[in-house]
Design a protein around this motif. Structure first.
Motif, PDB file in Angstrom:
ATOM      1  N   TYR A  87     -36.070  58.692 -10.489  1.00 49.18           N
ATOM      2  CA  TYR A  87     -34.814  58.202 -11.053  1.00 49.18           C
ATOM      3  C   TYR A  87     -35.159  57.347 -12.273  1.00 49.18           C
ATOM      4  O   TYR A  87     -35.793  56.307 -12.141  1.00 49.18           O
ATOM      5  CB  TYR A  87     -34.046  57.385 -10.015  1.00 49.18           C
ATOM      6  N   MET A  90     -34.429  53.465 -12.439  1.00 51.44           N
ATOM      7  CA  MET A  90     -34.908  52.567 -11.390  1.00 51.44           C
ATOM      8  C   MET A  90     -36.387  52.272 -11.623  1.00 51.44           C
ATOM      9  O   MET A  90     -37.119  53.098 -12.141  1.00 51.44           O
ATOM     10  CB  MET A  90     -34.766  53.238 -10.016  1.00 51.44           C
ATOM     11  N   ASN A  95     -37.550  53.271  -6.954  1.00 51.96           N
ATOM     12  CA  ASN A  95     -37.676  54.707  -6.735  1.00 51.96           C
ATOM     13  C   ASN A  95     -38.223  54.999  -5.353  1.00 51.96           C
ATOM     14  O   ASN A  95     -37.733  55.874  -4.635  1.00 51.96           O
ATOM     15  CB  ASN A  95     -38.613  55.307  -7.775  1.00 51.96           C
ATOM     16  N   TYR A  98     -35.707  53.815  -2.503  1.00 47.95           N
ATOM     17  CA  TYR A  98     -34.332  54.327  -2.463  1.00 47.95           C
ATOM     18  C   TYR A  98     -33.984  55.048  -1.167  1.00 47.95           C
ATOM     19  O   TYR A  98     -32.973  54.748  -0.530  1.00 47.95           O
ATOM     20  CB  TYR A  98     -34.087  55.231  -3.674  1.00 47.95           C
ATOM     21  N   GLY A  99     -34.860  55.980  -0.770  1.00 47.04           N
ATOM     22  CA  GLY A  99     -34.597  56.741   0.449  1.00 47.04           C
ATOM     23  C   GLY A  99     -34.512  55.841   1.675  1.00 47.04           C
ATOM     24  O   GLY A  99     -33.678  56.048   2.560  1.00 47.04           O
ATOM     25  N   LYS A 101     -33.707  52.655   1.655  1.00 45.20           N
ATOM     26  CA  LYS A 101     -32.513  51.832   1.532  1.00 45.20           C
ATOM     27  C   LYS A 101     -31.302  52.596   2.084  1.00 45.20           C
ATOM     28  O   LYS A 101     -30.489  52.047   2.815  1.00 45.20           O
ATOM     29  CB  LYS A 101     -32.295  51.504   0.047  1.00 45.20           C
ATOM     30  N   ILE A 102     -31.225  53.887   1.730  1.00 40.89           N
ATOM     31  CA  ILE A 102     -30.101  54.693   2.203  1.00 40.89           C
ATOM     32  C   ILE A 102     -30.137  54.810   3.721  1.00 40.89           C
ATOM     33  O   ILE A 102     -29.108  54.796   4.387  1.00 40.89           O
ATOM     34  CB  ILE A 102     -30.122  56.083   1.530  1.00 40.89           C
ATOM     35  N   ARG A 146     -43.172  58.023  -3.182  1.00 46.31           N
ATOM     36  CA  ARG A 146     -41.814  58.142  -2.666  1.00 46.31           C
ATOM     37  C   ARG A 146     -41.805  59.021  -1.414  1.00 46.31           C
ATOM     38  O   ARG A 146     -41.034  58.794  -0.490  1.00 46.31           O
ATOM     39  CB  ARG A 146     -40.921  58.749  -3.753  1.00 46.31           C
ATOM     40  N   ARG A 150     -41.569  57.538   3.251  1.00 48.68           N
ATOM     41  CA  ARG A 150     -40.599  58.051   4.226  1.00 48.68           C
ATOM     42  C   ARG A 150     -41.267  58.405   5.538  1.00 48.68           C
ATOM     43  O   ARG A 150     -40.593  58.650   6.524  1.00 48.68           O
ATOM     44  CB  ARG A 150     -39.895  59.276   3.658  1.00 48.68           C
TER      45      ARG A 150
ATOM     46  N   LEU B 173     -33.328  66.018  -9.925  1.00 49.15           N
ATOM     47  CA  LEU B 173     -32.876  64.669  -9.594  1.00 49.15           C
ATOM     48  C   LEU B 173     -31.839  64.719  -8.463  1.00 49.15           C
ATOM     49  O   LEU B 173     -31.844  63.884  -7.556  1.00 49.15           O
ATOM     50  CB  LEU B 173     -32.261  64.029 -10.837  1.00 49.15           C
ATOM     51  N   ILE B 179     -32.753  64.853  -0.689  1.00 48.69           N
ATOM     52  CA  ILE B 179     -33.828  64.652   0.284  1.00 48.69           C
ATOM     53  C   ILE B 179     -33.926  63.177   0.663  1.00 48.69           C
ATOM     54  O   ILE B 179     -34.205  62.838   1.802  1.00 48.69           O
ATOM     55  CB  ILE B 179     -35.152  65.203  -0.277  1.00 48.69           C
ATOM     56  N   ASP B 180     -33.643  62.301  -0.301  1.00 47.60           N
ATOM     57  CA  ASP B 180     -33.622  60.871   0.002  1.00 47.60           C
ATOM     58  C   ASP B 180     -32.448  60.512   0.910  1.00 47.60           C
ATOM     59  O   ASP B 180     -32.375  59.397   1.421  1.00 47.60           O
ATOM     60  CB  ASP B 180     -33.525  60.059  -1.290  1.00 47.60           C
ATOM     61  N   GLY B 181     -31.509  61.442   1.047  1.00 44.69           N
ATOM     62  CA  GLY B 181     -30.414  61.217   1.982  1.00 44.69           C
ATOM     63  C   GLY B 181     -29.148  60.686   1.336  1.00 44.69           C
ATOM     64  O   GLY B 181     -28.266  60.194   2.033  1.00 44.69           O
ATOM     65  N   ALA B 182     -29.046  60.767   0.016  1.00 38.31           N
ATOM     66  CA  ALA B 182     -27.845  60.268  -0.646  1.00 38.31           C
ATOM     67  C   ALA B 182     -26.758  61.332  -0.598  1.00 38.31           C
ATOM     68  O   ALA B 182     -26.992  62.476  -0.951  1.00 38.31           O
ATOM     69  CB  ALA B 182     -28.155  59.909  -2.089  1.00 38.31           C
ATOM     70  N   ARG B 186     -22.679  58.668  -3.196  1.00 33.44           N
ATOM     71  CA  ARG B 186     -23.822  57.766  -3.358  1.00 33.44           C
ATOM     72  C   ARG B 186     -24.642  58.174  -4.585  1.00 33.44           C
ATOM     73  O   ARG B 186     -25.051  57.331  -5.370  1.00 33.44           O
ATOM     74  CB  ARG B 186     -24.664  57.873  -2.083  1.00 33.44           C
ATOM     75  N   VAL B 191     -27.001  57.109  -9.211  1.00 30.16           N
ATOM     76  CA  VAL B 191     -27.785  57.835 -10.213  1.00 30.16           C
ATOM     77  C   VAL B 191     -26.943  58.176 -11.454  1.00 30.16           C
ATOM     78  O   VAL B 191     -27.295  57.792 -12.565  1.00 30.16           O
ATOM     79  CB  VAL B 191     -28.404  59.118  -9.616  1.00 30.16           C
ATOM     80  N   LEU B 195     -27.012  56.231 -15.275  1.00 26.87           N
ATOM     81  CA  LEU B 195     -27.533  57.055 -16.372  1.00 26.87           C
ATOM     82  C   LEU B 195     -26.494  57.249 -17.469  1.00 26.87           C
ATOM     83  O   LEU B 195     -26.831  57.457 -18.618  1.00 26.87           O
ATOM     84  CB  LEU B 195     -27.996  58.413 -15.837  1.00 26.87           C
TER      85      LEU B 195
END
Lengths: 356, 281
Positions: A87, A90, A95, A98-99, A101-102, A146, A150, B173, B179-182, B186, B191, B195
């Motif tokens: 990102y 960030m 970066n 982030y995962g 945090k979510i 990153r 996880r 992105l 994959i980060d779960g957003a 979100r 993001v 941006l």
């Protein structure tokens, strides 16, 4: 930690079938590399494991649970992308965090995990920087960081080194391998670079045009390729292919220019048939005092220091590369007598490409 | 950059100074006129040296208005400010969301909707003013802030701009955030919004000035003096009938009307210059 199973996995975009049924069991803690030329479907296969593409038919299971309809975030996977996909707005820390945090982890635990991952990757000094202030190699580390924080069951790598320069690529390759030895996380790695594939993999999956050509350890695939494609894809310089025909007794093969090469085993079934003969360049050696198998007419010599690559011909159509140890003074236009080890000759069916 | 020497430098500077004078002189005359008495303004030729009634004229303008149009400018400034802010932020919010929908979601008739939005580019307020007036009046929104702002909020231009911008954001992105779960919102918040902030700043400047300068629409739908915007106010001040126009007060009002847009440009300028310099993608 988990195993990944692919059972009859197929993918089609509209009417075009891009993956024609892949079956493979990836064991817990194994590092599997999917390798193949551009457009062979290897990235699509990886994206299906990640959940970024739907599976058209067949099953994908992670840790024994079929995940065909599970969202990427619930598959317990982490992915490293070719363009890093950091990102841009960030910091490195954000970066990586982030995962987490979510997922609602407490701040102190996030801090702890990020610091640990940063320690493993030696990027502690970069945590406050923005991605654009980093070099390609550093960005790649952050992208891996990153993934590491996880603590996933499976790591997925989508050509992660292809944007790096040659030297850095070699260095990062070694680091990825070391990282895997430390973490022992099941990993699936996609690349088109056969050197990367050979050096990283516990097991290789060679793909071509949406089909799996062969699965096995790198050295098995190298020494014992099942198909013409696998034989030609692995190894650099690539294997020589000559058209020839097996003799009536099945003990030797006739090559262009009247050369006869002995075979290690008797190929009675193939006797008298035309075949494609595969010979690795390093299996041709200077004849010295021994009776030569063939005489190469030298067209070009590449002196690499550690070895010498000779481009030559036998007979009319038979182009041949020989890789000879050390820097040997060979001149262009020379006739070079060479010997060939009998157990190094591979025979393939010229129609189907299958090994005989 | 190649540096010019001798005549070249003089010539470029002369052209630039001429340009600045052309733009600045009328503003200077306005400023001078706002500091004189009416008698001094009407002298021909009018003096170009600022007079001593500056504070008095501005106070009159701000708190009482001209004698014929006894509406204080302070109220009009507030009306204009509310209208411009609501229009600018409303346009930005709506177009961000619609561009987000058009770019990142697959829904039936997606392209139809996109083209519908796009086609409205061809229909500015002036073209659809009668039907729009009818709708606003039927909804009893005349002489109100909703009536002033809502019909001007839908924006094809900004939607299109954000769409183009979103399409330059790499797909990876989106996938990384998946994959980060957003979830979608979100991703939008964490993001896309950060941006787009330089785009938002640039658009805000343009749209604020667009809203601030609205004339025809407020003229049609406001009859109550309390709803007058500054642009309408200036016009009313000029329609003095047989009376003498109070030029110093009008000029003071004009100067006041210029301040908010100038402030917005000056404050926001840093943002979009920054946006142009460090393109982070």
């Amino acid at each position: 930690m988990a195993e990944v199973s692919l059972r009859g996995v197929k993918k089609q975009f509209g009417a075009t079938q891009v993956i024609h049924g892949v079956d493979c069991e990836i064991e817990d803690g194994e590092f599997v590399v999917i390798v193949g030329p551009s457009g062979c479907g290897k990235s699509t296969l990886l994206r299906m494991i990640a959940g970024l593409e739907e599976v058209s038919s067949g099953d994908i299971a992670i840790a024994g649970k079929v995940v065909n309809t599970v969202e990427p975030k619930d598959r317990n996977i982490a992915m490293v992308f070719q363009n890093y996909a950091l990102y841009p707005h960030m910091s490195v820390y954000e970066n990586m965090a982030y995962g987490l945090k979510i997922r609602g982890l407490p701040k102190t635990e996030i801090r702890e995990r990020v610091d640990r991952a940063a320690g493993i990757l030696q990027i502690e000094a970069l945590l406050e920087r923005r991605p654009r202030q980093l070099s390609g190699g550093q960005r790649q580390r952050v992208a891996m960081g990153r993934a590491i924080v996880r603590d996933p069951a499976v790591f997925l790598f989508d050509e992660p080194l292809s944007n790096l320069d040659a030297k850095l690529r070699v260095q990062m390759r070694v680091e990825i391998r070391k990282l895997h030895q430390t973490l022992r996380t099941t990993s699936v790695y996609v690349t088109h670079d056969q050197v990367e594939a050979m050096t990283l993999a516990d097991r290789l999956i060679v793909m071509n045009a949406g089909r799996v050509e062969q699965i096995g350890t790198p050295i098995t695939l190298y020494e014992d390729p099942a198909t013409l494609f696998v034989a030609g894809f692995l190894g650099s310089p690539a294997m020589n292919f000559l058209s020839g025909s097996v003799s009536a007794d099945g003990r030797s093969v006739a090559l262009p220019g009247g050369v006869t090469a002995p075979l290690a085993a008797t190929h009675g079934a193939a006797a008298g048939r035309p075949v494609t003969v595969g010979i690795r360049p390093e299996h041709l050696d200077l004849a010295g005092d021994a009776p030569p198998t063939a005489t190469i007419k030298v067209d070009l010599v590449e002196l690499l220091g550690a070895d010498t690559i000779v481009h030559g011909r036998i007979g009319d159509g038979g182009l041949l590369l020989a890789r000879i140890d050390g820097a040997v003074p060979i001149r262009t236009g020379e006739s070079l007598p060479v010997v060939l080890a009998p157990n190094a000759v591979h025979l393939f069916d010229p129609g189907t490409g299958a090994r005989i | 950059m190649i540096e010019k020497k001798g005549m070249g430098t003089w010539l470029t500077h002369a052209v630039l100074i001429l340009g600045v004078l052309t733009v600045a002189f009328p503003i200077y005359v306005t400023f001078v006129a706002s500091s004189l008495t009416l008698r001094e303004v009407l002298d021909a030729p009018m003096t170009l040296i600022p007079g001593s009634h500056l504070v008095e004229n501005y106070r009159t303008a701000l708190f009482s208005g001209t004698r014929m149009n006894a509406t204080p400018v302070a109220g009009m400034l507030l009306n204009s400010l509310i209208m411009a802010l609501v229009i600018a932020s409303g346009k930005i919010v709506i177009s961000l969301l619609s561009a987000f929908a058009v770019v990142y979601f697959r829904f039936p008739l997606r392209m139809v909707f996109f083209w519908m939005i796009f086609i409205t580019l061809m229909l500015p307020v002036e073209v659809r003013i009668l039907p729009t007036f009818k709708v606003v009046s039927d909804l009893e929104m005349l002489n109100s802030f909703p009536g002033l702002t809502i019909p001007l909020i839908a924006s094809a231009t900004a939607t299109f701009l954000f769409r183009q911008f979103f399409m330059t954001i790499p797909d990876e992105l989106v996938e990384a955030s998946k994959i980060d779960g957003a979830g979608p919102m979100r991703f939008f918040r964490d993001v896309l919004l950060p941006l787009s902030r330089t785009n938002i700043a640039a658009l805000f400047v343009i749209l604020f000035i667009y809203g601030w300068n609205q004339y025809l629409w407020p003229l049609l739908i406001t009859t109550d003096h309390r709803m007058d915007t500054i642009v309408i106010g200036i016009r009313r001040m000029l329609a003095a009938g047989d009376d003498q126009i109070e030029w110093p007060v009008v000029m003071a009002t004009t100067m006041l009307a210029m301040i908010p847009p100038v402030l917005v440009v000056v404050v926001m300028q840093r943002w979009f210059v920054k946006g142009l310099v460090d393109s982070e993608k």
